[in-house]
Design an enzyme around this catalytic site. Structure first.
Site, PDB file in Angstrom:
ATOM      1  N   GLY A  34     -24.451   3.695   6.170  1.00 27.33           N
ATOM      2  CA  GLY A  34     -23.239   4.076   5.356  1.00 27.33           C
ATOM      3  C   GLY A  34     -23.725   3.644   3.015  1.00 27.33           C
ATOM      4  N   GLY A  47     -23.296   4.386  -0.161  1.00 27.26           N
ATOM      5  CA  GLY A  47     -22.369   5.332  -0.408  1.00 27.26           C
ATOM      6  C   GLY A  47     -21.620   4.426  -1.749  1.00 27.26           C
ATOM      7  N   HIS A  48     -20.525   3.799  -2.342  1.00 29.37           N
ATOM      8  CA  HIS A  48     -20.758   3.882  -3.484  1.00 29.37           C
ATOM      9  C   HIS A  48     -20.930   2.054  -3.563  1.00 29.37           C
ATOM     10  CE1 HIS A  48     -18.464   7.018  -4.297  1.00 29.37           C
ATOM     11  NE2 HIS A  48     -18.556   7.017  -5.824  1.00 29.37           N
ATOM     12  N   VAL A  49     -20.331   1.354  -2.236  1.00 28.47           N
ATOM     13  CA  VAL A  49     -20.546  -0.242  -2.235  1.00 28.47           C
ATOM     14  C   VAL A  49     -22.549  -0.182  -1.866  1.00 28.47           C
ATOM     15  CG1 VAL A  49     -20.370  -2.610  -0.934  1.00 28.47           C
ATOM     16  CG2 VAL A  49     -18.334  -0.431  -1.349  1.00 28.47           C
ATOM     17  N   LYS A  78       0.924  -1.081  -0.354  1.00 26.43           N
ATOM     18  CA  LYS A  78      -0.049  -0.116   0.351  1.00 26.43           C
ATOM     19  C   LYS A  78       0.107   1.381  -0.414  1.00 26.43           C
ATOM     20  CE  LYS A  78      -4.838   0.661   0.771  1.00 26.43           C
ATOM     21  NZ  LYS A  78      -5.863  -0.190   0.578  1.00 26.43           N
TER      22      LYS A  78
HETATM   23  P1  NAD Z   1     -17.823   6.079   0.035  1.00 27.80           P
HETATM   24  O1  NAD Z   1     -17.232   6.717   0.458  1.00 27.80           O
HETATM   25  O2  NAD Z   1     -18.362   6.419  -1.008  1.00 27.80           O
HETATM   26  O3  NAD Z   1     -19.870   5.727   1.263  1.00 27.80           O
HETATM   27  C1  NAD Z   1     -18.983   5.484   2.510  1.00 27.80           C
HETATM   28  C2  NAD Z   1     -20.523   6.135   3.336  1.00 27.80           C
HETATM   29  O4  NAD Z   1     -20.738   5.983   4.174  1.00 27.80           O
HETATM   30  C3  NAD Z   1     -20.513   7.361   2.889  1.00 27.80           C
HETATM   31  O5  NAD Z   1     -22.297   7.612   2.065  1.00 27.80           O
HETATM   32  C4  NAD Z   1     -20.811   8.414   3.867  1.00 27.80           C
HETATM   33  O6  NAD Z   1     -21.307   9.763   4.123  1.00 27.80           O
HETATM   34  C5  NAD Z   1     -21.327   7.511   4.676  1.00 27.80           C
HETATM   35  N1  NAD Z   1     -20.856   7.284   6.237  1.00 27.80           N
HETATM   36  C6  NAD Z   1     -19.599   8.063   7.164  1.00 27.80           C
HETATM   37  N2  NAD Z   1     -19.966   8.253   7.828  1.00 27.80           N
HETATM   38  C7  NAD Z   1     -20.836   7.776   8.264  1.00 27.80           C
HETATM   39  C8  NAD Z   1     -21.538   7.069   9.941  1.00 27.80           C
HETATM   40  N3  NAD Z   1     -20.994   7.724  11.167  1.00 27.80           N
HETATM   41  N4  NAD Z   1     -22.883   6.685  10.241  1.00 27.80           N
HETATM   42  C9  NAD Z   1     -23.372   6.378   8.561  1.00 27.80           C
HETATM   43  N5  NAD Z   1     -22.478   6.582   7.454  1.00 27.80           N
HETATM   44  C10 NAD Z   1     -22.055   6.827   7.034  1.00 27.80           C
HETATM   45  O7  NAD Z   1     -17.510   4.599   0.473  1.00 27.80           O
HETATM   46  P2  NAD Z   1     -17.404   2.471  -0.560  1.00 27.80           P
HETATM   47  O8  NAD Z   1     -16.539   3.270  -1.616  1.00 27.80           O
HETATM   48  O9  NAD Z   1     -18.836   2.539   0.015  1.00 27.80           O
HETATM   49  O10 NAD Z   1     -16.719   2.377   0.894  1.00 27.80           O
HETATM   50  C11 NAD Z   1     -18.001   1.506   1.953  1.00 27.80           C
HETATM   51  C12 NAD Z   1     -16.595   1.090   2.362  1.00 27.80           C
HETATM   52  O11 NAD Z   1     -16.082   0.065   2.104  1.00 27.80           O
HETATM   53  C13 NAD Z   1     -15.259   2.143   3.492  1.00 27.80           C
HETATM   54  O12 NAD Z   1     -14.878   1.539   5.004  1.00 27.80           O
HETATM   55  C14 NAD Z   1     -14.213   1.153   2.177  1.00 27.80           C
HETATM   56  O13 NAD Z   1     -12.101   1.310   2.328  1.00 27.80           O
HETATM   57  C15 NAD Z   1     -14.805   0.063   2.334  1.00 27.80           C
HETATM   58  N6  NAD Z   1     -14.475  -0.641   0.741  1.00 27.80           N
HETATM   59  C16 NAD Z   1     -14.359  -0.341  -0.153  1.00 27.80           C
HETATM   60  C17 NAD Z   1     -14.226  -0.801  -1.275  1.00 27.80           C
HETATM   61  C18 NAD Z   1     -14.890  -0.331  -2.790  1.00 27.80           C
HETATM   62  O14 NAD Z   1     -14.632  -1.358  -3.535  1.00 27.80           O
HETATM   63  N7  NAD Z   1     -14.699   0.295  -2.911  1.00 27.80           N
HETATM   64  C19 NAD Z   1     -13.540  -2.455  -1.637  1.00 27.80           C
HETATM   65  C20 NAD Z   1     -13.433  -2.959  -0.109  1.00 27.80           C
HETATM   66  C21 NAD Z   1     -14.120  -1.794   1.203  1.00 27.80           C
END
Ligand code: NAD
Length: 350
Positions: free
Chosen positions: A177, A179-181, A80
């Site tokens: 949360g 977000g994207h996932v 990383k």
């Molecule tokens: P993202 O930033 O798109 O979404 C995160 C969401 O969580 C946002 O909408 C944010 O507003 C919300 N959030 C933050 N703090 C919060 C809280 N206290 N209560 C409620 N909601 C809250 O991120 P993502 O890409 O969706 O990833 C989500 C998680 O999964 C992260 O921890 C990331 O490290 C992990 N992850 C993502 C991927 C990927 O492919 N994107 C792969 C492996 C792991």
């Protein structure tokens, strides 16, 4: 920090401090373990409070990638990188090209990609200086929907273990949360007939989920108190901590967020409460599977990705069986299985 003591204990092979005064680049590349292949892991850009925080973050994240890549059956090690700086203010073509030169100087031992604070556009600049970069636009693309699908398959495997079948119809899932996932996971679970209770810190995310999928929503802090079958953390890390662990009213914790447990003792506390924990780096491995196809040079297709994602439910079952047999937590069981995978290779070589 006694850096050699720390990296000795954590098992890192190499840590590179990158300094380029012309572009202002201050970065650290950590190669944890390359027994299984070149170290793959994203580049995070963050305004760390101290250099020590940046070092700790890159060491912890790179080590996590070794375990994740091993568990996903990938011929890749763990690494990383972090760039110290504010992603909203300090980005420039010069900065990412300078970073690309440092990545290139490692001759393929480390392959980078985007992570928190960086995006495919930044990686385009990196790619002008090195071929050891993945996750570019027009190639494997945004890994989030694949990560979400992997989590979905993982949730089904957890239900199979706890309830004896993987039917999600009528199951209550609390998602933290959107977000994207998280939002994609809402779609998949709704389609499978689950009943969802969601939260996010942004009301527009909640409104979108309500409008599109007709889900129920609660305030961010109330998500821990929702009576449900599955709690799916899909926001930030360390959400299972001393303030939340005893409030959970679920049978399963299974979500996408990295480092969900504040520390390993919380795996013990979940187990004592009879809650099954799906180790985060196993259930959220879909994203790295997606990007690994770009690295391996295989022809990318959704069919190939889906085939490779089958490893997630398979590994989770293996972890649950191992934990039961060895009387350890599922978090410890996952670490032990991963260590066997990447150390076995080491033994074969030596
Ligand atoms: P993202 O930033 O798109 O979404 C995160 C969401 O969580 C946002 O909408 C944010 O507003 C919300 N959030 C933050 N703090 C919060 C809280 N206290 N209560 C409620 N909601 C809250 O991120 P993502 O890409 O969706 O990833 C989500 C998680 O999964 C992260 O921890 C990331 O490290 C992990 N992850 C993502 C991927 C990927 O492919 N994107 C792969 C492996 C792991």
């Amino acid at each position: 920090m006694e850096i050699f003591k720390v990296i000795g204990e954590m098992g890192h092979e190499e840590v590179v401090f990158c300094n380029d005064p012309e572009s202002g680049l201050k970065a650290i590349i950590a190669v944890h373990n390359t027994n299984l292949g070149p170290a793959l892991g994203g580049c995070r850009m963050w305004s760390y409070d101290s250099e020590e925080d940046a070092i700790r973050d890159v060491l912890r994240l790179s080590r996590g990638m070794t375990y994740k890549n091993a568990m996903m059956n990938l011929p890749l090690g763990g690494g990383k990188s972090v760039i110290i700086g504010d992603p909203r203010k300090d980005k420039s073509e010069k900065l990412f090209r300078a970073f690309g030169k440092f990545v290139n100087s490692l001759g393929g031992k480390y392959i980078t990609a985007e992570d928190v604070g960086t995006c495919p556009e930044d990686m385009r600049y990196v790619a002008q200086e090195t071929s050891y970069v993945a996750g570019l636009d027009g190639k494997s693309g945004d890994p989030s929907p694949i990560t979400a699908f992997g989590v979905f398959l993982g949730i089904k495997a957890c239900c199979e273990w706890v309830y004896g079948n993987d039917d999600l119809k009528g199951k209550v899932v609390a998602i933290q949360g959107l977000g994207h996932v998280g939002m994609e996971l809402v779609r998949l679970l709704t389609e499978a007939g689950a009943k969802l209770v969601v939260t996010d810190i942004y009301s527009d995310r909640i409104d979108e989920a309500k409008e599109k999928y007709g889900v129920e929503a609660v305030d961010p802090d109330k998500i821990f108190d929702v009576a449900c079958d599955i709690f799916a953390p899909c926001a930030l890390g360390a959400v299972i901590n001393e303030n939340t662990v005893d409030r959970l009213r679920c049978k399963i914790v299974a979500g996408a967020a990295n480092n969900q447990l504040k520390d390993e003792s919380f795996a013990e506390r979940l187990a004592k409460r009879g809650i099954l924990y799906a180790p985060d780096y196993v259930i959220n491995g879909g994203g790295v599977i997606n990007v690994s196809i770009e690295v391996s040079g295989e022809i990318y297709s959704r069919e190939l990705v889906n085939e490779k994602l089958k490893i997630i439910p398979k590994r989770l079952k293996e972890v649950f069986e191992f934990a039961e047999k060895e009387k350890v937590t599922t978090a410890r069981a996952a670490d032990m299985i991963a260590e066997r995978i990447f150390m076995k290779k080491f033994n074969q070589i030596s």
